[in-house]
Design a protein around this motif. Structure first.
Motif, PDB file in Angstrom:
ATOM      1  N   ARG A  41      24.530 -35.640 -44.002  1.00  0.00           N
ATOM      2  CA  ARG A  41      24.904 -35.543 -45.416  1.00  0.00           C
ATOM      3  C   ARG A  41      23.690 -35.481 -46.335  1.00  0.00           C
ATOM      4  NH1 ARG A  41      29.427 -40.078 -44.162  1.00  0.00           N
ATOM      5  NH2 ARG A  41      31.081 -38.651 -43.446  1.00  0.00           N
ATOM      6  N   SER A  42      22.597 -36.099 -45.895  1.00  0.00           N
ATOM      7  CA  SER A  42      21.396 -36.101 -46.741  1.00  0.00           C
ATOM      8  C   SER A  42      20.490 -34.904 -46.489  1.00  0.00           C
ATOM      9  CB  SER A  42      20.606 -37.392 -46.515  1.00  0.00           C
ATOM     10  OG  SER A  42      20.148 -37.478 -45.174  1.00  0.00           O
ATOM     11  N   SER A  43      20.485 -34.392 -45.257  1.00  0.00           N
ATOM     12  CA  SER A  43      19.545 -33.321 -44.914  1.00  0.00           C
ATOM     13  C   SER A  43      20.185 -31.940 -44.889  1.00  0.00           C
ATOM     14  CB  SER A  43      18.910 -33.601 -43.543  1.00  0.00           C
ATOM     15  OG  SER A  43      19.893 -33.625 -42.520  1.00  0.00           O
ATOM     16  N   GLY A  44      21.511 -31.891 -44.814  1.00  0.00           N
ATOM     17  CA  GLY A  44      22.186 -30.601 -44.777  1.00  0.00           C
ATOM     18  C   GLY A  44      22.106 -29.959 -43.402  1.00  0.00           C
ATOM     19  N   ALA A  45      22.384 -28.644 -43.340  1.00  0.00           N
ATOM     20  CA  ALA A  45      22.417 -27.902 -42.072  1.00  0.00           C
ATOM     21  C   ALA A  45      21.015 -27.415 -41.724  1.00  0.00           C
ATOM     22  CB  ALA A  45      23.386 -26.737 -42.176  1.00  0.00           C
ATOM     23  N   LEU A  46      20.387 -28.078 -40.784  1.00  0.00           N
ATOM     24  CA  LEU A  46      19.037 -27.699 -40.359  1.00  0.00           C
ATOM     25  C   LEU A  46      19.100 -26.645 -39.256  1.00  0.00           C
ATOM     26  CD1 LEU A  46      17.513 -31.302 -40.209  1.00  0.00           C
ATOM     27  CD2 LEU A  46      17.249 -29.618 -42.044  1.00  0.00           C
ATOM     28  N   ASP A  47      18.015 -25.880 -39.107  1.00  0.00           N
ATOM     29  CA  ASP A  47      17.964 -24.857 -38.061  1.00  0.00           C
ATOM     30  C   ASP A  47      17.989 -25.481 -36.678  1.00  0.00           C
ATOM     31  OD1 ASP A  47      17.875 -22.824 -39.874  1.00  0.00           O
ATOM     32  OD2 ASP A  47      15.684 -22.664 -39.881  1.00  0.00           O
ATOM     33  N   PHE A  48      18.578 -24.734 -35.718  1.00  0.00           N
ATOM     34  CA  PHE A  48      18.585 -25.171 -34.327  1.00  0.00           C
ATOM     35  C   PHE A  48      17.258 -24.800 -33.673  1.00  0.00           C
ATOM     36  CE2 PHE A  48      22.767 -23.624 -35.605  1.00  0.00           C
ATOM     37  CZ  PHE A  48      23.582 -24.710 -35.330  1.00  0.00           C
ATOM     38  N   PRO A  49      16.826 -25.571 -32.683  1.00  0.00           N
ATOM     39  CA  PRO A  49      15.747 -25.062 -31.833  1.00  0.00           C
ATOM     40  C   PRO A  49      16.210 -23.755 -31.169  1.00  0.00           C
ATOM     41  CG  PRO A  49      16.087 -27.410 -31.463  1.00  0.00           C
ATOM     42  CD  PRO A  49      17.214 -26.936 -32.322  1.00  0.00           C
ATOM     43  N   ARG A  50      15.314 -22.775 -31.080  1.00  0.00           N
ATOM     44  CA  ARG A  50      15.704 -21.449 -30.570  1.00  0.00           C
ATOM     45  C   ARG A  50      16.329 -21.525 -29.191  1.00  0.00           C
ATOM     46  NH1 ARG A  50      17.827 -17.909 -28.990  1.00  0.00           N
ATOM     47  NH2 ARG A  50      17.264 -15.681 -28.771  1.00  0.00           N
ATOM     48  N   HIS A  51      15.838 -22.399 -28.328  1.00  0.00           N
ATOM     49  CA  HIS A  51      16.334 -22.413 -26.943  1.00  0.00           C
ATOM     50  C   HIS A  51      17.728 -23.049 -26.819  1.00  0.00           C
ATOM     51  CE1 HIS A  51      13.962 -26.113 -27.603  1.00  0.00           C
ATOM     52  NE2 HIS A  51      14.864 -26.702 -26.811  1.00  0.00           N
ATOM     53  N   LEU A  52      18.251 -23.640 -27.916  1.00  0.00           N
ATOM     54  CA  LEU A  52      19.607 -24.179 -27.867  1.00  0.00           C
ATOM     55  C   LEU A  52      20.646 -23.224 -28.438  1.00  0.00           C
ATOM     56  CD1 LEU A  52      19.162 -27.922 -28.955  1.00  0.00           C
ATOM     57  CD2 LEU A  52      19.025 -26.917 -26.671  1.00  0.00           C
ATOM     58  N   GLN A  53      20.207 -22.150 -29.035  1.00  0.00           N
ATOM     59  CA  GLN A  53      21.147 -21.209 -29.622  1.00  0.00           C
ATOM     60  C   GLN A  53      21.906 -20.441 -28.544  1.00  0.00           C
ATOM     61  OE1 GLN A  53      18.386 -18.991 -32.070  1.00  0.00           O
ATOM     62  NE2 GLN A  53      19.092 -20.029 -33.925  1.00  0.00           N
ATOM     63  N   ASN A  54      23.030 -19.879 -28.939  1.00  0.00           N
ATOM     64  CA  ASN A  54      23.774 -19.017 -28.030  1.00  0.00           C
ATOM     65  C   ASN A  54      22.914 -17.800 -27.713  1.00  0.00           C
ATOM     66  OD1 ASN A  54      25.995 -18.268 -26.517  1.00  0.00           O
ATOM     67  ND2 ASN A  54      26.883 -17.080 -28.192  1.00  0.00           N
ATOM     68  N   LYS A  55      23.087 -17.225 -26.529  1.00  0.00           N
ATOM     69  CA  LYS A  55      22.265 -16.076 -26.125  1.00  0.00           C
ATOM     70  C   LYS A  55      22.563 -14.869 -27.014  1.00  0.00           C
ATOM     71  CE  LYS A  55      21.778 -17.318 -21.248  1.00  0.00           C
ATOM     72  NZ  LYS A  55      22.019 -16.910 -19.845  1.00  0.00           N
ATOM     73  N   HIS A  56      21.539 -14.335 -27.603  1.00  0.00           N
ATOM     74  CA  HIS A  56      21.669 -13.107 -28.389  1.00  0.00           C
ATOM     75  C   HIS A  56      20.289 -12.475 -28.507  1.00  0.00           C
ATOM     76  CE1 HIS A  56      19.983 -15.354 -31.777  1.00  0.00           C
ATOM     77  NE2 HIS A  56      20.917 -16.270 -31.594  1.00  0.00           N
ATOM     78  N   PHE A  57      20.260 -11.223 -28.984  1.00  0.00           N
ATOM     79  CA  PHE A  57      18.980 -10.490 -29.072  1.00  0.00           C
ATOM     80  C   PHE A  57      18.157 -11.026 -30.235  1.00  0.00           C
ATOM     81  CE2 PHE A  57      21.727  -7.366 -26.929  1.00  0.00           C
ATOM     82  CZ  PHE A  57      20.949  -7.125 -25.804  1.00  0.00           C
ATOM     83  N   ASP A  58      16.843 -11.072 -30.029  1.00  0.00           N
ATOM     84  CA  ASP A  58      15.925 -11.461 -31.090  1.00  0.00           C
ATOM     85  C   ASP A  58      15.731 -10.303 -32.055  1.00  0.00           C
ATOM     86  OD1 ASP A  58      15.249 -14.114 -30.146  1.00  0.00           O
ATOM     87  OD2 ASP A  58      14.212 -13.096 -28.496  1.00  0.00           O
ATOM     88  N   GLY A  59      15.620 -10.618 -33.327  1.00  0.00           N
ATOM     89  CA  GLY A  59      15.310  -9.595 -34.322  1.00  0.00           C
ATOM     90  C   GLY A  59      13.842  -9.211 -34.260  1.00  0.00           C
ATOM     91  N   ALA A  60      13.525  -8.163 -34.974  1.00  0.00           N
ATOM     92  CA  ALA A  60      12.141  -7.672 -34.962  1.00  0.00           C
ATOM     93  C   ALA A  60      11.183  -8.685 -35.564  1.00  0.00           C
ATOM     94  CB  ALA A  60      12.062  -6.352 -35.734  1.00  0.00           C
ATOM     95  N   GLU A  61      11.712  -9.564 -36.432  1.00  0.00           N
ATOM     96  CA  GLU A  61      10.828 -10.514 -37.108  1.00  0.00           C
ATOM     97  C   GLU A  61      10.540 -11.756 -36.278  1.00  0.00           C
ATOM     98  OE1 GLU A  61      14.948 -11.903 -37.654  1.00  0.00           O
ATOM     99  OE2 GLU A  61      13.929  -9.952 -37.703  1.00  0.00           O
ATOM    100  N   ALA A  62      11.227 -11.941 -35.125  1.00  0.00           N
ATOM    101  CA  ALA A  62      11.035 -13.143 -34.318  1.00  0.00           C
ATOM    102  C   ALA A  62       9.619 -13.217 -33.758  1.00  0.00           C
ATOM    103  CB  ALA A  62      12.045 -13.159 -33.168  1.00  0.00           C
ATOM    104  N   GLN A  63       8.967 -14.372 -33.978  1.00  0.00           N
ATOM    105  CA  GLN A  63       7.604 -14.546 -33.484  1.00  0.00           C
ATOM    106  C   GLN A  63       7.582 -14.845 -31.988  1.00  0.00           C
ATOM    107  OE1 GLN A  63       5.791 -17.567 -35.881  1.00  0.00           O
ATOM    108  NE2 GLN A  63       5.749 -16.292 -37.739  1.00  0.00           N
TER     109      GLN A  63
END
Length: 423
Positions: free
Chosen positions: A347-369
């Motif tokens: 409630r205090s921090s809101g929706a933070l980004d997931f670590p990349r390796h925990l995300q569902n499998k999908h293609f990386d965009g061109a901007e992904a480092q």
């Protein structure tokens, strides 16, 4: 007009009032207020039949003010306006005392219409309610009043009133009464701290008593038992008493007092309310026993299902099994504390980004480092565990769950300390 016995026997002096010694005993606050002769705005709160109306009427009838009575179940804004109009008449010169019974039934607009006149003192309000006034009475009225809580009257305190009721009833109908041993005590115990109910029971006992040849009547214990059966249950599924019993049940189980827990459960069962009992037991299994004995939730669910399928009276048996099991189990609230801590951070921090390796499998965009998911599958590693980041970057190191000091959680703690190398 046939006046009920409970009305005839209302006390004429302060010393005749039954119970409420914490308010009406010698030197107690409400008694001192009454004896002072200066009456402030008062709110009497408590269950029915414990003296709220009696004391309010006593104050009103002995005040040197013009008195009006309204009942919240039937009063209208017009009724209130008519009383307010009297404040400017000769009859209102010494002030008006309004006795308002069941104030909780007045809506906000009706209650607000009294405010100005309570504020300037032209109306003194004495109101009574069976519901918690802090929930049902307009805050501005509460802030201008003194709230006194009335409590159920003990059987010992009710007995003198019952004796007076029998004497008055015998005098009214012109008969001599004989009471079998234990009649007064049984009525006092059987009416759940409700003086009005006990007096009504006296009236029924006399009217149904057996007559003898000399115009006398005998009140037998068997008659009293029939008239008082189940009458000692003070219970309202929508009122404070309902939630008080459930609260007492849960706190007794949390405190590992199985006998107290069985008492409060029995009150719910006797009132026929096994639904509320079942729901509360399911909560307790996870909230208060929790990870100290995880099977408690499974066993409680099985007992609840059995109770609901069986119905009363058999339902009492699996419910008792669940109650005793929960009360005598080790206790832990670590799961509740952990999820509440996690909710507070979300409630205090809101929706933070997931670590990349925990995300569902999908293609990386061109901007992904960093391309690729690089997730480490724990089942491919010894003991089915591998070190990797799971929390969002902003919360690395955050701890929500703390192992409880019970055998089950300490065993889990020892296991994972060994696997994770003391982490």
């Amino acid at each position: 007009m046939n006046i009920p016995l409970a009305e005839k026997i209302r006390p004429k002096t302060l010393d005749e009032i039954v119970g409420q010694t914490h308010l009406m005993g010698e030197g107690k606050p409400l008694r001192r207020i009454i004896e002072s002769g200066t009456i402030p705005n008062l709110i009497f709160y408590g269950p029915s039949g414990v003296g709220k109306t009696t004391i309010a009427r006593f104050i009103a009838e002995n005040a040197n003010m013009t008195m009006y009575k309204l009942n919240g179940t039937s009063a209208s804004v017009a009724d209130i306006k008519n009383i307010i109009a009297e404040t400017e008449m000769l009859s209102g010169m010494n002030g008006i005392l309004l006795y308002l019974d069941e104030i909780q039934y007045l809506n906000k607009k009706q209650q607000q219409s009294l405010l100005e006149y309570i504020e300037n003192g032209s109306i003194t309000l004495i109101s009574s309610t069976t519901e918690n006034p802090y929930f049902y009475v307009y805050n501005a009225i509460i802030s201008r009043s003194t709230v006194f809580e009335f409590k159920p009257v003990t059987p010992q305190q009710i007995q003198p009133a019952i004796r007076r009721a029998f004497d008055l009833m015998a005098e009214d109908i012109g008969v001599s009464l004989t009471l079998e041993d234990g009649v007064i005590e049984h009525i006092a115990r059987g009416c759940g701290g409700d003086v009005r109910k006990s007096i009504n029971t006296v009236e029924l006992c006399v009217l149904s008593a057996e007559r003898d040849e000399e115009n006398g009547r005998t009140v037998k214990m068997e008659t009293v038992r029939q008239l008082t059966q189940r009458s000692n249950m003070r219970y309202d599924r929508e009122g404070d008493e309902h939630y008080d019993i459930l609260s007492a049940l849960q706190k007794s189980i949390r405190g590992s007092d199985e006998n107290a827990a069985l008492h409060y459960a029995a009150r719910l069962i006797e009132a026929g309310d096994i639904i509320s009992l079942c729901r509360r037991l399911l909560v307790i299994a996870s909230e208060d026993v929790g990870l100290a004995y995880p099977m408690a939730a499974v066993i409680t669910k099985a007992c609840v299902d059995s109770a609901l399928q069986l119905g009363l009276p058999e339902a009492r048996i699996p419910l008792a099994e669940a109650i005793i099991m929960l009360a005598t189990s080790p206790k832990s609230n670590s799961a509740e504390s952990a999820i509440d801590a996690a909710l507070a951070v979300v409630r205090s921090s809101g929706a933070l980004d997931f670590p990349r390796h925990l995300q569902n499998k999908h293609f990386d965009g061109a901007e992904a480092q960093v391309r690729g998911q690089h997730y480490l599958y724990p089942h491919d590693y010894p003991n089915h565990w591998v070190q990797q980041q799971y929390l969002p970057d902003a919360l690395i190191g955050q701890v929500y769950y703390h192992y409880g000091d019970n055998k089950s959680e300490q065993a889990a703690k020892a296991y994972w300390q060994k696997i994770k190398g003391g982490r």
